[in-house]
Design an enzyme around this catalytic site. Structure first.
Site, short mmCIF file in Angstrom:
data_model
loop_
_atom_site.label_atom_id
_atom_site.label_comp_id
_atom_site.label_asym_id
_atom_site.label_seq_id
_atom_site.Cartn_x
_atom_site.Cartn_y
_atom_site.Cartn_z
N LYS A 124 0.90 -1.22 -0.32
CA LYS A 124 0.03 0.22 -0.44
C LYS A 124 0.99 1.13 0.02
CE LYS A 124 -4.36 -1.69 -0.08
NZ LYS A 124 -5.31 -1.05 -1.24
N ASP B 215 -0.03 -0.53 -4.47
CA ASP B 215 -1.38 0.05 -5.00
C ASP B 215 -1.58 1.56 -4.01
OD1 ASP B 215 -4.04 0.32 -5.06
OD2 ASP B 215 -4.76 -1.24 -3.94
N GLU C 296 -0.80 0.48 -9.13
CA GLU C 296 -2.90 0.11 -8.96
C GLU C 296 -3.14 1.14 -9.19
OE1 GLU C 296 -4.53 -3.84 -7.87
OE2 GLU C 296 -5.67 -2.68 -6.12
N ASP D 106 -8.56 -0.42 -10.21
CA ASP D 106 -9.62 -0.91 -9.59
C ASP D 106 -10.05 -0.20 -8.86
OD1 ASP D 106 -10.64 -1.82 -7.43
OD2 ASP D 106 -8.45 -1.88 -5.38
N LYS E 228 -12.74 -7.96 -8.66
CA LYS E 228 -13.01 -8.59 -7.14
C LYS E 228 -14.52 -9.05 -6.83
CE LYS E 228 -10.22 -4.59 -4.93
NZ LYS E 228 -9.89 -3.98 -3.94
N GLN F 54 -11.12 -7.12 -0.88
CA GLN F 54 -11.98 -6.17 -0.46
C GLN F 54 -12.04 -6.15 0.88
OE1 GLN F 54 -13.41 -4.02 -3.27
NE2 GLN F 54 -13.12 -3.15 -1.43
C1 MUC Z 1 -7.72 -2.43 -2.54
O1 MUC Z 1 -7.06 -3.60 -3.46
O2 MUC Z 1 -7.30 -1.11 -3.10
C2 MUC Z 1 -8.44 -1.20 -0.03
C3 MUC Z 1 -9.96 0.03 -0.66
C4 MUC Z 1 -10.29 -0.62 -1.19
O3 MUC Z 1 -11.70 -0.17 -1.73
O4 MUC Z 1 -10.27 -1.93 -1.14
C5 MUC Z 1 -9.12 -2.54 -0.33
C6 MUC Z 1 -7.92 -3.18 -1.42
MG MG Z 2 -6.58 -1.55 -4.64
#
Ligand code: MUC
Ligand code: MG
Length: 367
Positions: free
Chosen positions: A162, A191, A217, A242, A266, A294
């Site tokens: 992250k 991400d 991402e 995403d 997802k 998610q």
């Molecule tokens: C992700 O892949 O972003 C965090 C916020 C969201 O919407 O999903 C998670 C994981």
């Molecule tokens: Mg994401």
């Protein structure tokens, strides 16, 4: 196989280790268990994770839309009428995780009724997926420590890091430390959850150009359409959509508009019925997909591996299937186990997993 009742049960299970990221944080799984009952006594189940910072849904809004709109719209339909169920729910805009949970609970009930695993009904490609673990915000030392523990305890060698919102030099330090400490064999990708501007994204990716990142991402805001295209044209690393590509129409817009090179699928927001549409669209266009997370519990992660293992394209890359490891407990009778870096598709009819009623009684919040 007629649907007679749809339940939406809010529950809360604390996290041992909260997950922090650019768009928010999660310290308890305050999800909604959706159960679809049929006239022959079958009960299908799935979970909806409210993510207000991504979809605007809350636990209360999911319970409300499922019980007051979706349940009356699908009562009396057969489990075989999945396209009709999807069409009836699609009359209501938004509410993606609520729709997805109803859809997957219907598939679970259908699999149980037919005596087949849903992964086999969807595609039956393989019986497991490689696992990618998501590392939330922390210091470089602690993020390396977590990755090392995940590799030692579960054999995981793919990590999604992250990044975004905080000074990008810190994120660069994290990725540099992970590559230095974990070696060249681990797969790393980042991400940003929309936390940087397009220019910051470009600078950060330049600073990490030597780290052999797999993907980048959702680094900048989904609405900065031209900024995203500008960044994608410059990025050496393939860009995954995403939050900007949550539905088939958005996937088309992102890919044909040149704002993404790959798509995160997802099940928590697409269910199985719409996740198939996204997957086939990407396959038709020759675009890579990743099974995303998610911040799902074990039931949601079971849904991801059931779908991901059903197709060649979704099982080719490691899927994000391990966030439940950070929870203090879960709802299933048999916990999911990640070993040798893999999660097996649960065996048996439906999703292959069952909800433990005692645990549900302990964690449910509706009385
Ligand atoms: C992700 O892949 O972003 C965090 C916020 C969201 O919407 O999903 C998670 C994981
Ligand atoms: Mg994401």
């Amino acid at each position: 196989m007629k649907i007679t009742r749809v339940e939406a049960v809010p529950f809360s299970i604390p996290y041992v280790k909260p997950l922090h990221f650019a768009s928010g944080e999660v310290s308890a799984a305050e999800h909604v268990l959706v159960r679809v009952h049929t006239d022959d006594g079958v009960v299908g189940a799935a979970e909806a994770p409210p993510r207000p910072f991504t979809y605007g849904e809350t636990q209360a809004s999911i319970v409300a839309v499922v019980t007051s709109i979706f349940a009356p719209a699908i009562l009396g339909l057969s489990l075989l009428e999945r396209e009709r169920i999807h069409a009836r729910m699609s009359r209501t805009v938004g509410n993606p995780t609520a729709k997805a949970a109803v859809d997957m609970a219907v598939w679970d009930a259908l699999g149980q009724s037919l005596g087949h695993n849903v992964s086999d009904l969807l595609g039956g490609w393989t019986d497991h997926m490689r696992v990618s673990h998501m590392l939330g915000f922390d210091t470089p030392e602690r993020m390396v420590e977590e990755a090392t523990r995940m590799r030692e305890e579960h054999g995981i060698t793919t990590f999604k890091v992250k990044v975004g919102r905080r000074p990008f030099s810190l994120d660069v330090d994290v990725c540099r430390a992970l590559r230095a400490e974990m070696g060249d064999d681990v797969e790393l990708y980042v991400d940003g959850n929309r936390g940087w501007t397009a220019e910051e994204s470009a600078r950060a990716m330049r600073a990490m150009a030597d780290l052999d990142l797999l993907f980048a991402e959702e680094l900048s805001p989904a609405d900065d359409v031209l900024g995203r295209r500008w960044f994608v044209r410059r990025s050496e690393v393939p860009v995954v959509a995403d939050e900007s590509a949550t539905r088939p129409g958005e996937v088309t817009r992102e890919l044909l508009g040149g704002s993404a090179d790959a798509i995160s699928i997802k099940t928590a927001r697409s269910g199985f019925t719409e996740a198939r549409r996204v997957l086939f669209e990407c396959e038709g266009l020759g675009v890579p997909v990743i099974m995303g997370n998610q911040i799902d519990g074990q039931l949601g992660s079971a849904c991801s591996v059931v779908f991901g293992s059903a197709f060649e394209a979704t099982s080719r890359r490691a899927g994000e299937l391990s966030n439940f490891l950070d929870m203090s407990d879960d709802l299933l009778t048999e916990p999911l186990v990640i070993a040798d870096g893999r999660l097996r598709t649960p065996d048996g009819p439906g999703l292959g997993v069952r909800v433990d009623e005692d645990k549900l009684t302990r964690y449910r919040q509706d009385g």
